[in-house]
Write a protein that holds these residues in place. Sequence first.
Motif, PDB file in Angstrom:
ATOM      1  N   ALA A 113       0.832  -1.206   0.000  1.00 52.32           N
ATOM      2  CA  ALA A 113       0.000   0.000   0.000  1.00 52.32           C
ATOM      3  C   ALA A 113       0.865   1.253   0.000  1.00 52.32           C
ATOM      4  CB  ALA A 113      -0.921  -0.017   1.217  1.00 52.32           C
ATOM      5  N   LEU A 114       1.872   1.290   0.848  1.00 51.11           N
ATOM      6  CA  LEU A 114       2.735   2.481   0.927  1.00 51.11           C
ATOM      7  C   LEU A 114       3.442   2.698  -0.408  1.00 51.11           C
ATOM      8  CD1 LEU A 114       4.382   1.990   4.459  1.00 51.11           C
ATOM      9  CD2 LEU A 114       2.572   3.608   3.877  1.00 51.11           C
ATOM     10  N   GLU A 115       3.937   1.601  -0.993  1.00 49.76           N
ATOM     11  CA  GLU A 115       4.642   1.733  -2.277  1.00 49.76           C
ATOM     12  C   GLU A 115       3.712   2.227  -3.377  1.00 49.76           C
ATOM     13  OE1 GLU A 115       6.495  -2.090  -2.490  1.00 49.76           O
ATOM     14  OE2 GLU A 115       8.220  -1.407  -1.307  1.00 49.76           O
ATOM     15  N   LYS A 116       2.427   1.913  -3.229  1.00 48.66           N
ATOM     16  CA  LYS A 116       1.462   2.361  -4.231  1.00 48.66           C
ATOM     17  C   LYS A 116       0.997   3.796  -3.969  1.00 48.66           C
ATOM     18  CE  LYS A 116      -2.099   1.205  -7.067  1.00 48.66           C
ATOM     19  NZ  LYS A 116      -3.119   0.582  -7.659  1.00 48.66           N
ATOM     20  N   GLY A 117       1.469   4.383  -2.860  1.00 43.77           N
ATOM     21  CA  GLY A 117       1.095   5.775  -2.562  1.00 43.77           C
ATOM     22  C   GLY A 117      -0.163   5.891  -1.727  1.00 43.77           C
ATOM     23  N   MET A 118      -0.560   4.799  -1.043  1.00 43.33           N
ATOM     24  CA  MET A 118      -1.712   4.883  -0.120  1.00 43.33           C
ATOM     25  C   MET A 118      -1.173   5.197   1.274  1.00 43.33           C
ATOM     26  SD  MET A 118      -3.908   1.446  -0.861  1.00 43.33           S
ATOM     27  CE  MET A 118      -4.062   0.753  -2.504  1.00 43.33           C
ATOM     28  N   HIS A 119      -1.925   6.017   2.031  1.00 42.97           N
ATOM     29  CA  HIS A 119      -1.634   6.142   3.457  1.00 42.97           C
ATOM     30  C   HIS A 119      -1.993   4.809   4.107  1.00 42.97           C
ATOM     31  CE1 HIS A 119      -1.435  10.493   2.976  1.00 42.97           C
ATOM     32  NE2 HIS A 119      -2.616  10.469   2.398  1.00 42.97           N
ATOM     33  N   VAL A 120      -1.376   4.506   5.237  1.00 38.64           N
ATOM     34  CA  VAL A 120      -1.754   3.283   5.959  1.00 38.64           C
ATOM     35  C   VAL A 120      -2.027   3.629   7.418  1.00 38.64           C
ATOM     36  CG1 VAL A 120      -0.944   1.027   6.790  1.00 38.64           C
ATOM     37  CG2 VAL A 120      -0.426   1.739   4.453  1.00 38.64           C
ATOM     38  N   VAL A 121      -3.168   3.150   7.932  1.00 38.96           N
ATOM     39  CA  VAL A 121      -3.421   3.209   9.376  1.00 38.96           C
ATOM     40  C   VAL A 121      -3.607   1.762   9.842  1.00 38.96           C
ATOM     41  CG1 VAL A 121      -4.480   5.504   9.263  1.00 38.96           C
ATOM     42  CG2 VAL A 121      -5.947   3.500   9.129  1.00 38.96           C
ATOM     43  N   THR A 122      -3.056   1.477  11.004  1.00 33.88           N
ATOM     44  CA  THR A 122      -3.116   0.086  11.472  1.00 33.88           C
ATOM     45  C   THR A 122      -3.098   0.012  12.987  1.00 33.88           C
ATOM     46  OG1 THR A 122      -2.131  -2.115  11.228  1.00 33.88           O
ATOM     47  CG2 THR A 122      -0.587  -0.300  11.434  1.00 33.88           C
ATOM     48  N   THR A 123      -3.630  -1.108  13.508  1.00 33.55           N
ATOM     49  CA  THR A 123      -3.482  -1.400  14.934  1.00 33.55           C
ATOM     50  C   THR A 123      -2.651  -2.675  15.087  1.00 33.55           C
ATOM     51  OG1 THR A 123      -5.528  -2.659  14.838  1.00 33.55           O
ATOM     52  CG2 THR A 123      -5.696  -0.386  15.582  1.00 33.55           C
ATOM     53  N   ASN A 124      -2.033  -3.076  13.987  1.00 31.28           N
ATOM     54  CA  ASN A 124      -1.318  -4.351  13.940  1.00 31.28           C
ATOM     55  C   ASN A 124       0.095  -4.185  14.504  1.00 31.28           C
ATOM     56  OD1 ASN A 124      -0.314  -6.858  13.130  1.00 31.28           O
ATOM     57  ND2 ASN A 124      -1.862  -6.931  11.511  1.00 31.28           N
ATOM     58  N   LYS A 125       0.346  -4.864  15.619  1.00 29.66           N
ATOM     59  CA  LYS A 125       1.596  -4.609  16.342  1.00 29.66           C
ATOM     60  C   LYS A 125       2.817  -5.234  15.694  1.00 29.66           C
ATOM     61  CE  LYS A 125      -1.451  -5.795  19.121  1.00 29.66           C
ATOM     62  NZ  LYS A 125      -2.270  -6.480  20.100  1.00 29.66           N
ATOM     63  N   GLY A 126       2.623  -6.420  15.083  1.00 31.03           N
ATOM     64  CA  GLY A 126       3.773  -7.137  14.511  1.00 31.03           C
ATOM     65  C   GLY A 126       4.578  -6.288  13.532  1.00 31.03           C
ATOM     66  N   PRO A 127       3.948  -5.730  12.492  1.00 29.17           N
ATOM     67  CA  PRO A 127       4.718  -4.970  11.505  1.00 29.17           C
ATOM     68  C   PRO A 127       5.469  -3.780  12.117  1.00 29.17           C
ATOM     69  CG  PRO A 127       2.501  -5.390  10.691  1.00 29.17           C
ATOM     70  CD  PRO A 127       2.526  -5.858  12.110  1.00 29.17           C
ATOM     71  N   VAL A 128       4.848  -3.134  13.108  1.00 25.32           N
ATOM     72  CA  VAL A 128       5.503  -1.940  13.682  1.00 25.32           C
ATOM     73  C   VAL A 128       6.669  -2.367  14.577  1.00 25.32           C
ATOM     74  CG1 VAL A 128       5.138   0.244  14.889  1.00 25.32           C
ATOM     75  CG2 VAL A 128       3.249  -0.786  13.622  1.00 25.32           C
ATOM     76  N   ALA A 129       6.441  -3.375  15.415  1.00 25.24           N
ATOM     77  CA  ALA A 129       7.505  -3.821  16.329  1.00 25.24           C
ATOM     78  C   ALA A 129       8.698  -4.391  15.556  1.00 25.24           C
ATOM     79  CB  ALA A 129       6.947  -4.864  17.289  1.00 25.24           C
ATOM     80  N   LEU A 130       8.425  -4.988  14.391  1.00 24.81           N
ATOM     81  CA  LEU A 130       9.516  -5.647  13.645  1.00 24.81           C
ATOM     82  C   LEU A 130      10.103  -4.776  12.532  1.00 24.81           C
ATOM     83  CD1 LEU A 130       7.786  -9.114  13.335  1.00 24.81           C
ATOM     84  CD2 LEU A 130       9.967  -8.728  14.480  1.00 24.81           C
ATOM     85  N   PHE A 131       9.271  -3.968  11.867  1.00 21.32           N
ATOM     86  CA  PHE A 131       9.733  -3.300  10.634  1.00 21.32           C
ATOM     87  C   PHE A 131       9.500  -1.793  10.628  1.00 21.32           C
ATOM     88  CE2 PHE A 131       8.560  -7.703   9.524  1.00 21.32           C
ATOM     89  CZ  PHE A 131       9.781  -8.146   9.050  1.00 21.32           C
ATOM     90  N   TYR A 132       9.384  -1.193  11.801  1.00 17.90           N
ATOM     91  CA  TYR A 132       9.065   0.237  11.902  1.00 17.90           C
ATOM     92  C   TYR A 132       9.973   1.090  11.007  1.00 17.90           C
ATOM     93  CZ  TYR A 132       9.157   4.901  14.053  1.00 17.90           C
ATOM     94  OH  TYR A 132       9.139   6.259  14.267  1.00 17.90           O
ATOM     95  N   GLU A 133      11.289   0.905  11.108  1.00 24.20           N
ATOM     96  CA  GLU A 133      12.234   1.793  10.403  1.00 24.20           C
ATOM     97  C   GLU A 133      12.014   1.692   8.890  1.00 24.20           C
ATOM     98  OE1 GLU A 133      13.124  -0.636  12.501  1.00 24.20           O
ATOM     99  OE2 GLU A 133      13.808   0.425  14.300  1.00 24.20           O
ATOM    100  N   GLU A 134      11.906   0.451   8.400  1.00 20.07           N
ATOM    101  CA  GLU A 134      11.734   0.256   6.951  1.00 20.07           C
ATOM    102  C   GLU A 134      10.413   0.868   6.471  1.00 20.07           C
ATOM    103  OE1 GLU A 134      11.239  -3.869   5.726  1.00 20.07           O
ATOM    104  OE2 GLU A 134      10.299  -3.119   3.896  1.00 20.07           O
ATOM    105  N   LEU A 135       9.339   0.641   7.229  1.00 21.20           N
ATOM    106  CA  LEU A 135       8.016   1.105   6.783  1.00 21.20           C
ATOM    107  C   LEU A 135       7.917   2.627   6.809  1.00 21.20           C
ATOM    108  CD1 LEU A 135       5.843  -1.671   8.480  1.00 21.20           C
ATOM    109  CD2 LEU A 135       6.486  -1.492   6.064  1.00 21.20           C
ATOM    110  N   ILE A 136       8.519   3.245   7.811  1.00 25.83           N
ATOM    111  CA  ILE A 136       8.519   4.719   7.877  1.00 25.83           C
ATOM    112  C   ILE A 136       9.309   5.274   6.676  1.00 25.83           C
ATOM    113  CG2 ILE A 136       9.630   6.626   9.150  1.00 25.83           C
ATOM    114  CD1 ILE A 136       6.977   6.012  10.328  1.00 25.83           C
ATOM    115  N   ASP A 137      10.417   4.619   6.338  1.00 23.79           N
ATOM    116  CA  ASP A 137      11.216   5.078   5.183  1.00 23.79           C
ATOM    117  C   ASP A 137      10.399   4.982   3.885  1.00 23.79           C
ATOM    118  OD1 ASP A 137      13.362   5.709   6.667  1.00 23.79           O
ATOM    119  OD2 ASP A 137      14.561   3.921   6.163  1.00 23.79           O
ATOM    120  N   ILE A 138       9.685   3.871   3.703  1.00 20.60           N
ATOM    121  CA  ILE A 138       8.876   3.722   2.478  1.00 20.60           C
ATOM    122  C   ILE A 138       7.780   4.795   2.457  1.00 20.60           C
ATOM    123  CG2 ILE A 138       7.441   2.175   1.061  1.00 20.60           C
ATOM    124  CD1 ILE A 138       8.711  -0.196   2.431  1.00 20.60           C
TER     125      ILE A 138
END
Length: 342
Positions: A113-138
């Motif tokens: 979604a981020l790569e496609k230019g969509m904003h993302v809102v989530t309550t999903n803890k796994g992606p943030v706890a594991l990949f926060y730095e990468e996802l914020i960069d994208i």
Amino acid sequence: MRLLFVGFGTVGQGLAELLLEKKEILTKEFGLTWQTVGILDKKLGNVVAPEGLDLQEALTAAQNQKLLEGVRGERISGEATELISGLEADVLIEVTYTDIKTGEPAVTHIRQALEKGMHVVTTNKGPVALFYEELIDIARANNVHFLFEGTVMSGTPVLNLFRETLIGCEFQEIKGILNGTTNYILTRMEEGLSYEDALKKAQEFGYAEAVPDADVLGWDALAKVTILAKVVFGSRAKPFDFPCEGITSITSSAVVNALSRGKRFKLIGRVWRERNLVKAEVAPEEIDINHPLGSVMGATNALTILTDSLGEITVIGPGAGRRETGYSLLNDLLKIAREQAR
Ligand code: HSE
């Protein structure tokens, strides 16, 4: 704002209820008009409608445990991981189950979604706890928001509190009750209920994770502690870099015994700075019943923040639940709407 739901379980339905209830006020007071362009759900099926589907219709079907088949729109088959890149939406609402060990499939949904230019809102803890730095960069590279207020203490303001309200404070230590299920179990054990019955009740109320091991072994609190370590202290650690113990070894007699000494067992998540290192842990602790954390009962969460300028601040509020977590997503959506209006 064209919304695409990925996952339409408890939390997604909680957000849908609030969006429908507050539809008029959202437009009038915040200039937020929305339509749902798709719902992708492993159990209920996938339905898309570029002009907007009837969210109330989808909500009623989901609440009656029916497939989304009766909902007007186009039915598509396949996994969300294969579908997201081909769909058009402004915001992806990622509310599938959390996997604290791999972050999948949610992290794939979010990346796409981020790569496609969509904003993302989530309550999903796994992606943030594991990949926060990468996802914020994208997100930055694509000029979109990646917001996740509800990952810690559901709708009770915590991440926004650090990032916005307490701006300029230095934070020395954060500690608190970050898992509703375990606090509920410990509360009910104090009242005489067995561990097993208390866990069953927590599941009935929708507090527990799909696989409640993640709650009782402390992993859910560990993911939240890791998110705080990253967002507040800039740590790059992964959840299992920190020590973690759950509540499974606490017996009913230990709970009653602690109470007779003016103490209560609480599953405490803690993050602090030691020289240049960020440390964190999750473990049960006996807390004095007169401490603000010692009086927090049931599924309620609480966080005590030690700051340089204000001393201790304690925030107490819901940490789980359908509408409570749904509200955190509404808060994230309003933040995006506000930024866009600027
Ligand atoms: N299972 C979690 C809890 C849900 O009990 O706190 C909210 O993250």
